[in-house]
Design a protein around this motif. Structure first.
Motif: not given
Length: 405
Positions: A13-18
């Motif tokens: 959830y909401n951690r595209g960078r990771y």
């Protein structure tokens, strides 16, 4: 498409960078994985570029991407993604962690060779990606520990002896589908699930880690791990989970049960001491931290408190003075009367947004409207007179009485 043997399940959830960093790592290492596999990603309606990231990796990795139309919650998404697995073995993988592919493969080999094993647990390596260094690992066992089906007494003994937290796992899908393990707020899920799996087959707690928990990912972004936050308040759930394992144990005598309950108490005391250390490091509410320390004292383990209780009591008392909603309601300034050490003055000034002044000779009561007076012990008579004239007063003695030393 070939049916996979292994499913790597990633809720996000909401951690595209990771997630992008994780998938890039999997691209580099999974080609050497000796088994057919799939990667199942359950996107909890992320508002960031998660979908774009996943789609960019689909030509490179066997990804099944499922995006919820709305956020269903963290734990439900975890349960959902595990239920989507098609492989014989299910590997949970957080979107901001990593795996050691060769050790995952060797673990799968153990499970293939021993069909009685329902689940394999392992410690995890802590790694600072920014500093490029290993920070040790979370718990250690002296050897692989194979616990036969329904031997819950043995499982509990190992959990308590080695302070094992059975979170990182590879589980057989058929066992997962039979059990449908769920998360209950009254008992720590990892202990409960381990006990449930043991009712279905053997549990292996192996010595060799296969999972990497990344503590520091990007130099320009600091985040606190969920596990660290949980340590600050979850000891009662830990206790509940351990008690659940004990409840599943058969043929435990009354004397053995008392001994195990004492050992559970000892393990929880250690976790509470860790909570105090972390709370002090993160500068959490000192009133709550003092309460945890008092519970340790009540349990007979005050010696485990990493900060002396008198120091915690002082910090809690001053926090109450400066921040209690009713005590400071309508107050526009705080007046401290009496003699104050320099470090105490600095602490008080740095800990409140209200105007704060010190007076060795107390002013008249008429000048103290909307003022909270804090009086050291030597000024308690003046404080009494102020209180009689309607001034809001807190004396050092009354304040410290609230927070035992």
């Amino acid at each position: 498409m070939t049916t996979p043997l292994v499913s790597f399940c990633i809720p996000t959830y909401n951690r595209g960078r990771y997630l992008e960093s994780l998938l890039d790592s999997l691209c580099a290492h999974l080609p050497a994985f000796p088994y057919e596999f799939e990667i199942v990603i359950a996107d909890n309606a992320s508002p960031d570029r998660t979908q774009e990231v996943v789609e960019a990796f689909m030509p490179k990795l066997p990804i099944r991407y499922i995006r919820h139309e709305e956020n269903i919650g963290g734990f439900p998404n975890f349960q959902f993604v595990m239920a989507q697995a098609a492989g014989r073995y299910v590997v949970y993988l957080a979107d901001d962690d990593s795996i050691m592919v060769e050790h995952v493969a060797s673990t799968i080999g153990k499970m293939e060779a021993d069909p009685e094993i329902a689940v394999v647990y392992a410690p995890w390596v802590l790694y600072d990606l920014v500093a490029d260094r290993t920070l040790g690992q979370f718990y250690n066992v002296p050897r692989d520990l194979r616990i036969a089906r329904n031997q819950h007494r043995e499982l509990l003994d190992h959990l308590l002896r080695h302070h094992i937290f059975p979170e990182v796992q590879i589980v057989r899908r058929e066992v997962l589908q039979r059990l449908l393990p769920r998360i209950n707020e009254h008992a720590f899920f990892a202990f409960v699930h381990a006990a449930e799996y043991l009712g279905q087959g053997a549990v292996l707690i192996q010595q060799q880690p296969f999972y990497v928990a990344i503590t520091n990912y990007f130099a320009d972004e600091v985040r606190q791990q969920l596990g660290n936050e949980e340590v600050e308040y979850a000891w009662d759930r830990y206790r509940g989970g351990l008690e659940y394992v004990l409840a599943r144990a058969r043929d435990v005598s009354a004397e053995e049960r008392i001994g195990l309950q004492v050992r559970i108490q000892q393990m929880i005391a250690v976790r509470m001491s860790v909570a105090i250390r972390m709370r002090c490091g993160y500068r959490r509410n000192p009133i709550d931290t003092h309460m945890i320390a008092m519970r340790l004292r009540g349990m007979g383990y005050e010696v485990l408190s990493p900060v002396p209780i008198p120091q915690l009591a002082t910090e809690a008392a001053l926090h109450f003075l400066l921040h209690d909603g009713e005590l400071t309601r309508g107050i526009r300034e705080i007046l401290c009367i009496g003699t104050y050490e320099t470090d105490v003055q600095e602490y008080l000034r740095s800990s409140t947004k209200l105007p704060l002044r010190f007076a060795s000779s107390p002013p008249d009561a008429e000048a103290l409207e909307h003022t909270l007076v804090f009086a050291r012990t030597e000024c308690k008579e003046q404080a009494r007179q102020y209180a009689e004239r309607g001034v809001r007063v807190m004396t050092e003695g009354d304040l410290m009485a609230r927070f035992p030393r």
